[in-house]
Design a protein around this motif. Structure first.
Motif, PDB file in Angstrom:
ATOM      1  N   TRP A 158       0.598  -1.223  -0.091  1.00 57.28           N
ATOM      2  CA  TRP A 158       0.074  -0.032   0.109  1.00 57.28           C
ATOM      3  C   TRP A 158       0.856   1.193  -0.036  1.00 57.28           C
ATOM      4  CZ3 TRP A 158      -4.436   0.334   4.173  1.00 57.28           C
ATOM      5  CH2 TRP A 158      -5.193   1.596   4.145  1.00 57.28           C
ATOM      6  N   TRP A 163      -1.192   3.525  -3.124  1.00 50.88           N
ATOM      7  CA  TRP A 163      -2.321   3.071  -3.185  1.00 50.88           C
ATOM      8  C   TRP A 163      -3.350   4.065  -2.166  1.00 50.88           C
ATOM      9  CZ3 TRP A 163      -1.737  -2.704  -2.683  1.00 50.88           C
ATOM     10  CH2 TRP A 163      -1.294  -3.212  -3.807  1.00 50.88           C
ATOM     11  N   SER A 164      -4.488   4.276  -2.495  1.00 51.13           N
ATOM     12  CA  SER A 164      -5.616   4.860  -1.722  1.00 51.13           C
ATOM     13  C   SER A 164      -6.317   3.772  -0.993  1.00 51.13           C
ATOM     14  CB  SER A 164      -6.683   5.798  -2.326  1.00 51.13           C
ATOM     15  OG  SER A 164      -7.387   4.755  -3.023  1.00 51.13           O
ATOM     16  N   THR A 166      -9.351   3.289  -0.945  1.00 52.76           N
ATOM     17  CA  THR A 166     -10.527   2.715  -1.692  1.00 52.76           C
ATOM     18  C   THR A 166     -10.151   1.811  -2.809  1.00 52.76           C
ATOM     19  OG1 THR A 166     -10.426   4.673  -2.743  1.00 52.76           O
ATOM     20  CG2 THR A 166     -11.829   4.441  -0.909  1.00 52.76           C
ATOM     21  N   ASP A 167      -8.780   1.761  -2.987  1.00 54.43           N
ATOM     22  CA  ASP A 167      -8.161   0.744  -4.018  1.00 54.43           C
ATOM     23  C   ASP A 167      -8.610  -0.771  -3.643  1.00 54.43           C
ATOM     24  OD1 ASP A 167      -7.452   2.553  -5.929  1.00 54.43           O
ATOM     25  OD2 ASP A 167      -5.432   2.596  -4.979  1.00 54.43           O
ATOM     26  N   ARG A 170      -6.805  -3.830  -5.656  1.00 56.73           N
ATOM     27  CA  ARG A 170      -5.538  -4.167  -5.363  1.00 56.73           C
ATOM     28  C   ARG A 170      -5.219  -4.481  -4.027  1.00 56.73           C
ATOM     29  NH1 ARG A 170      -5.449   0.945  -8.558  1.00 56.73           N
ATOM     30  NH2 ARG A 170      -4.084   0.716 -10.342  1.00 56.73           N
ATOM     31  N   ASP A 216      -0.911  -3.345  -9.812  1.00 62.16           N
ATOM     32  CA  ASP A 216      -2.156  -3.738  -9.908  1.00 62.16           C
ATOM     33  C   ASP A 216      -2.780  -4.638  -8.964  1.00 62.16           C
ATOM     34  OD1 ASP A 216      -1.086  -5.867 -10.913  1.00 62.16           O
ATOM     35  OD2 ASP A 216      -1.893  -6.215 -12.619  1.00 62.16           O
TER      36      ASP A 216
END
Length: 586
Positions: A158, A163-164, A166-167, A170, A216
């Motif tokens: 993360w 990443w956020s 809300t990803d 992922r 991803d």
């Protein structure tokens, strides 16, 4: 379980609160990570992550490494649970309480007796949010307590990929990657049901798994080159099926739908994971509560050879009569006579002819167990022919045991965060981890028979064989429950497995171990040709107080694989071809 056992020693000043091996690893590693600019996230802080962080910070200062060390807080909820229990007299909801088909274990709510069954520890399973905050503060080492097993891996990926929260796709992929490598050497060959298909030296001095996590959320599971062990589709499928409860895998940060997971070999000792769907996490996390359950003991007695079954019937009848005479019959939480082993036909040694009885007892008081031991000693010379003991009766002396109550705890009530230490071990900066931006309530877990039922006779002639001759499998514990997944080696064999492995077949294969108060959930993983079951109830109140010899449920898979069933002859030959090809490659 380690947390609970060490909590008592910590309270008495007999334990530091962290796992000793965690300190051992840090002591050996801090100079290496400084030289190579590596970051470490470790959950070995256990009950005292602050103490372990301060000890590591002191070492960093002594060695002039200039490392920034942080610790995560917020998982220890013992005082809160004690207060709530004292004020309301009510327990948090049990982890399995939302399933009205599940019967909780006998004595599951015994911790309501706060004087007789005092609480020992209560730790919530935290996600990765505090870990990410610590890395953003520049921490080189983050010491965690009771975070979920995959949370260190999620936190690392993360942060690295920015990443956020809300990803979810992922995060979900990384959750599964973390699940695959968290359990020591399980991803590289430990606890692998197909081990016998390889040279045994493959599994001596195993290396540990590595998860390469991509932006991803897909990942590759691998290991260091020129080390023992293996990373292939079969072993990774086994480890994936371990500790699952249905297709939805839960964490405080994300819910991962793994139903259509793909597990593919992409190189030597390299297996790729993909096709995992992520959703918002549930509004609750797991809260592991341990309490004094009482006292337990086991008495081990042996029988050899002729008329073994009758010998054990006599032994049990004698014991029940002696306990009744002493007025002890109602003094036990549990009294179990467990016969282990079967005498070999025409045995070639006395060992091969010997079985043993494990008389397992639990009680509120030590006195009751001493009473059982005294009753046995008074009738010991009434024994059957060939009776003998294993070493001595020390295992029959009472010892205190801890019982487990898995609860649900609202995530929004967590006060989770991270503290960055200064060079002297003081608190330089404290950051609150916050909470997930949204939650998704979960429905009941999937539970269904196959939708692709076929005529089993269409697979041709069959013969009796062990189920394990064509299927690999893995099993393990989740509180009171055993989870069990098995899979075939070829796509065209899967329709047979889907049709054959029903819930009723699962009950049949469990044999005498099945009880009517158990409950089974069944679902399928079509891309890896697997069927998965959760059997609710066999482990009672969980590992620390389980009556079974296999308290972790790890042996269950190989018991089921050892059962004789009607197997298509063509499948047996196909598996032999796989094994021959593998031996040729080796």
């Amino acid at each position: 379980m380690n947390l609970a056992e060490n909590a008592e020693k910590l309270a008495l000043g007999q334990h530091d609160g962290w796992e000793p091996t965690a300190w051992d690893g840090l002591e050996q590693t801090l100079e290496v990570i400084k030289a190579r600019n590596i970051k470490i996230i470790i959950n070995g802080g256990a009950l005292n992550p602050k103490g372990l962080a301060q000890k590591a910070q002191k070492l960093s200062k002594v060695k002039r490494l200039g490392l920034k060390i942080a610790y995560v807080f917020g998982d220890d909820l013992l005082q809160e649970v004690k207060t709530e229990l004292a004020e309301t007299g009510k327990l948090p909801s049990h982890l399995d309480s939302e399933n009205d088909k599940v019967s909780l274990a006998e004595n599951a709510t015994a911790l309501l007796d706060t004087k007789g069954k005092p609480l020992v520890s209560a730790n919530a399973y935290l996600g990765a949010r505090a870990i990410v905050k610590g890395l953003e503060l520049g921490a080189d080492v983050i010491i965690c307590g009771r975070v979920a097993d995959a949370s260190p891996v999620i936190g690392a990926a993360w942060y690295w990929h920015q990443w956020s929260d809300t990803d979810f796709d992922r995060l979900a992929g990384t959750l599964v990657a973390g699940h695959l490598i968290e359990c020591s050497a399980y991803a590289t060959g430990s606890n692998f049901s197909g081990f016998d298909e390889y040279p045994l030296e493959t599994f001596v001095d195993l290396s540990y798994g590595i998860a390469e996590v991509f932006d991803d959320g897909t990942s590759v599971i691998t290991k260091h080159e020129n080390t023992k062990g293996l990373v292939n589709e079969d072993n990774i499928k086994c480890q994936f099926l371990y500790e699952l409860q249905g297709g939805m895998y839960l964490n405080s940060d994300v819910a991962a739908d793994t139903t259509n997971i793909k597990i593919e070999q992409v190189g030597k000792n390299r297996v790729r994971l993909s096709n995992i769907k992520g959703f918002a996490p549930p509004p609750t996390t797991k809260l592991a509560i341990f309490y004094h359950g009482g006292y337990e003991a086991q008495l081990l007695t042996n029988a050899t050879g002729y008329a073994t079954a009758e010998k054990w019937k006599l032994f049990e009848a004698q014991m029940h009569h002696a306990l009744e005479q002493k007025g002890l019959k109602d003094q036990f939480q549990l009294l179990d006579f467990q016969i282990l082993g079967t005498p070999a036909a025409n045995p070639r040694s006395q060992f091969a002819s010997t079985t043993y009885c494990r008389t397992f007892v639990q009680a509120d008081t030590q006195l009751a167990i001493y009473g059982l031991l005294k009753a046995w000693s008074e009738i010991a010379m009434h024994h059957f022919s060939g009776f003998h003991l294993s070493l001595d009766t020390r295992t029959a002396l009472p010892r205190s045991y801890l019982a487990y109550y898995p609860a649900l705890y609202p995530q929004d009530k967590l006060k989770e965060g991270v503290v960055l230490l200064d060079e002297d071990g003081g608190e330089a900066e404290t950051v609150d981890a916050g909470h997930p931006p949204r939650y998704q309530s979960l429905g009941k877990r999937e539970n269904y028979e196959t939708a692709t039922h076929v005529d089993l006779s269409s697979f041709g002639p069959t013969r009796k064989a062990r189920l394990g001759d064509i299927c690999l499998a893995r099993s393990g514990d989740k509180g009171a429950n055993i989870n069990f997944g098995l899979f075939v080696r070829h796509a065209h064999q899967y329709a047979w497995l889907q049709t054959f492995m029903t819930r009723d077949k699962m009950k049949e294969l469990m044999g005498d171990d099945w009880r009517d108060d158990f409950f089974i959930e069944r679902m399928e993983f079509p891309n890896i040709w697997a069927v998965h079951f959760v059997i609710y109830g066999p482990l009672g109140r969980g590992v620390s107080s389980c009556r079974l010899l296999d308290a972790l449920g790890k042996g269950f898979a190989d018991y089921i694989r050892d059962r004789l069933v009607e197997v298509p002859e063509q499948f047996l030959e196909e598996v032999q071809e796989v094994k021959r090809a593998r031996r040729a490659m080796l």
